[in-house]
Design a protein around this motif. Structure first.
Motif, PDB file in Angstrom:
ATOM      1  N   ALA A  77       0.836  -1.209   0.000  1.00 62.00           N
ATOM      2  CA  ALA A  77       0.000   0.000   0.000  1.00 62.00           C
ATOM      3  C   ALA A  77       0.866   1.251   0.000  1.00 62.00           C
ATOM      4  CB  ALA A  77      -0.932  -0.009   1.210  1.00 62.00           C
ATOM      5  N   LYS A  78       1.932   1.225   0.770  1.00 58.06           N
ATOM      6  CA  LYS A  78       2.812   2.399   0.848  1.00 58.06           C
ATOM      7  C   LYS A  78       3.573   2.633  -0.454  1.00 58.06           C
ATOM      8  CE  LYS A  78       3.682   2.867   5.810  1.00 58.06           C
ATOM      9  NZ  LYS A  78       4.729   3.132   6.821  1.00 58.06           N
ATOM     10  N   GLY A 138      -5.341  13.802   4.618  1.00 63.73           N
ATOM     11  CA  GLY A 138      -4.503  13.531   3.454  1.00 63.73           C
ATOM     12  C   GLY A 138      -3.262  12.731   3.806  1.00 63.73           C
ATOM     13  N   GLY A 139      -2.645  12.172   2.790  1.00 63.03           N
ATOM     14  CA  GLY A 139      -1.400  11.442   2.973  1.00 63.03           C
ATOM     15  C   GLY A 139      -1.564   9.998   3.419  1.00 63.03           C
ATOM     16  N   PHE A 140      -2.795   9.458   3.337  1.00 65.00           N
ATOM     17  CA  PHE A 140      -3.027   8.095   3.801  1.00 65.00           C
ATOM     18  C   PHE A 140      -2.860   7.095   2.662  1.00 65.00           C
ATOM     19  CE2 PHE A 140      -4.770  10.266   7.407  1.00 65.00           C
ATOM     20  CZ  PHE A 140      -4.494   9.399   8.468  1.00 65.00           C
ATOM     21  N   ALA A 141      -1.983   6.119   2.898  1.00 69.59           N
ATOM     22  CA  ALA A 141      -1.796   5.044   1.931  1.00 69.59           C
ATOM     23  C   ALA A 141      -2.959   4.071   1.980  1.00 69.59           C
ATOM     24  CB  ALA A 141      -0.491   4.306   2.221  1.00 69.59           C
ATOM     25  N   ALA A 142      -3.454   3.786   3.207  1.00 64.74           N
ATOM     26  CA  ALA A 142      -4.474   2.747   3.328  1.00 64.74           C
ATOM     27  C   ALA A 142      -5.212   2.829   4.658  1.00 64.74           C
ATOM     28  CB  ALA A 142      -3.835   1.369   3.191  1.00 64.74           C
ATOM     29  N   PRO A 201     -12.349  -5.215  -1.857  1.00 66.73           N
ATOM     30  CA  PRO A 201     -11.237  -4.444  -1.294  1.00 66.73           C
ATOM     31  C   PRO A 201     -10.126  -4.261  -2.324  1.00 66.73           C
ATOM     32  CG  PRO A 201     -11.852  -6.318   0.107  1.00 66.73           C
ATOM     33  CD  PRO A 201     -12.493  -6.530  -1.228  1.00 66.73           C
ATOM     34  N   ASP A 202      -9.143  -3.449  -1.974  1.00 68.69           N
ATOM     35  CA  ASP A 202      -7.968  -3.308  -2.826  1.00 68.69           C
ATOM     36  C   ASP A 202      -6.940  -4.395  -2.524  1.00 68.69           C
ATOM     37  OD1 ASP A 202      -8.710  -0.808  -4.195  1.00 68.69           O
ATOM     38  OD2 ASP A 202      -8.606   0.031  -2.178  1.00 68.69           O
ATOM     39  N   ILE A 203      -6.889  -4.786  -1.248  1.00 68.59           N
ATOM     40  CA  ILE A 203      -5.938  -5.797  -0.786  1.00 68.59           C
ATOM     41  C   ILE A 203      -6.648  -6.643   0.269  1.00 68.59           C
ATOM     42  CG2 ILE A 203      -3.675  -6.204   0.300  1.00 68.59           C
ATOM     43  CD1 ILE A 203      -3.051  -3.187  -0.523  1.00 68.59           C
TER      44      ILE A 203
END
Length: 402
Positions: A77-78, A138-142, A201-203
């Protein structure tokens, strides 16, 4: 002995499932740990997982445990998002390795190891508004979330919660990581618990029961575009690896477990047996005030106990209630095991809750034995104090016998 603990969700197909064992034996002697290429067992299992999870979830990374699955999910995710922040839920449990611990929502486990991985922010479970307020920064990967909190006390979120979470993550450009390590592979009456909310989901993190209760295996499956952004070039392909991840014997167990689950409709069995179990437990709750709540889905059920109230609790300045929170469920679990041969356990983040997570192949007669045992216990013991005194007497008797 009746096993209603189920390896904390790792024994969906039971102990030493013969079909799974036979398929592992057939793979013995084949090349087992291949790093130069992907062996056909890993490829077949990855394909099966993509069919089960649906949507555009297609790229699987195999590891050896749930904690490793979470570590890998946080990292992909990062790197794919180029962002550093991770949102997670209070009272959650994602593992005890450093990254997983940083998104595990209980300070008892976090405090001795601080400072943890930075930029991890908790929100209340089931509160989509709180999540949106956080992601606005803001700035959230997941955002990583359990569709039902296991160690938190078998907490089921409000209806439609995951659908709203999916919309919020899309709105603010954060990946949605769903931790299905305990809930996956039929446990909640669906092959994966998020499918009850009809989202993708994405992951997705998985582990525990995919190994058939025999082989250690875990991992995550991600959407194609996320995988390509993260590791889809020669210079990035080996940034995250696992020596034993995807080994032949573990993947053989995974393939066999999925086959057994699907062919025996164990997700449907879990749903039907769970409905029966919860109905019986709710009947006990209506009869015995000591039961505070019955909750869960499928064969992932929590039984929470009422804390002592009244004059004795006031005299002890609330200490009786505090003791009950920590030890009542363990007293009931001890009684179930020692006198009725029924194995259960309390949940790690909420020790006032007994988890009931039998293998999905449990028989209705075995469920009835648990109901009978609980009724017998509560008929003889009205609450924490009487159960504690009774247990104390039993301990003294055993000591004097020795």
């Amino acid at each position: 002995m009746y096993r209603f603990l189920g390896g904390y969700g790792a024994l969906n197909v039971g102990h030493n499932n013969e079909y799974v064992l036979d398929q592992i034996k057939k793979a013995v002697g084949l090349p087992n740990i291949l790093q130069a290429s992907i062996y056909n067992f890993a490829g077949a299992l990855a394909k099966n997982l993509s069919l089960l999870t649906g949507g555009n979830l297609k790229r699987t990374f195999f590891a050896n445990s749930g904690a490793e699955a979470v570590e890998g999910a946080l990292k992909i995710a990062k790197i794919a998002s180029g962002k550093s922040k991770i949102a997670y839920c209070q009272n959650s449990f994602h593992g005890k390795s450093m990254g997983a611990l940083s998104v595990t929502g209980r300070e008892k486990y976090q405090n001795p190891f601080k400072p943890l991985v930075p930029d991890c922010y908790p929100v209340p479970y089931g509160d989509d508004k709180a999540l949106e307020d956080l992601l606005k920064m803001g700035g959230f990967a997941a955002f990583i979330v359990e569709p039902i909190q296991g160690e938190g006390g078998i907490n089921v979120p409000p209806s439609g919660y995951l659908r709203r979470v999916r919309e919020i993550c899309d709105k603010y450009g954060a990946y949605l990581i769903v931790d299905e390590i305990q809930t996956g592979f039929g446990r909640t009456g669906y092959m994966f618990a998020y499918q009850a909310d009809e989202i993708v989901p994405d992951i997705v993190c998985f582990a525990k029961s995919i190994g058939g209760g025999i082989m250690p295996i875990g991992g995550y499956i991600a959407k194609e575009d996320i995988w390509k952004k993260a590791y889809g070039s020669v210079d990035k392909a080996f940034l995250h690896t696992s020596t034993f991840g995807g080994n032949t014997l573990a993947c053989a167990a995974g393939i066999a477990t999925i086959e057994y689950l699907v062919e025996n409709n164990l997700d449907r069995q879990a749903r039907e047996k769970g409905d029966y179990f919860i109905k019986k437990l709710l009947e006990l709750k209506a009869k015995y005030p000591v039961i505070k709540d019955v909750r869960g889905r499928g064969l992932m059920i929590g039984l929470e106990f009422e804390e002592p109230k009244g004059i004795l609790n006031k005299i002890t300045a609330g200490k009786l209630s505090e003791l009950s929170k920590e030890y009542f469920a363990s007293l009931v679990a001890g009684k179930l095991m020692n006198e009725y041969g029924i194995i259960t356990a309390y949940t790690l983040n909420n020790p006032n809750v007994i988890r009931l997570e039998p293998p999905l192949i449990v028989e209705y007669e075995e469920i009835d034995k648990v109901i009978f045992a609980l009724e017998d216990i509560f008929e003889k013991n009205g609450g924490f104090l009487s159960l504690g005194l009774e247990s104390g007497k039993q301990v003294l008797k055993s000591l004097f016998k020795k």
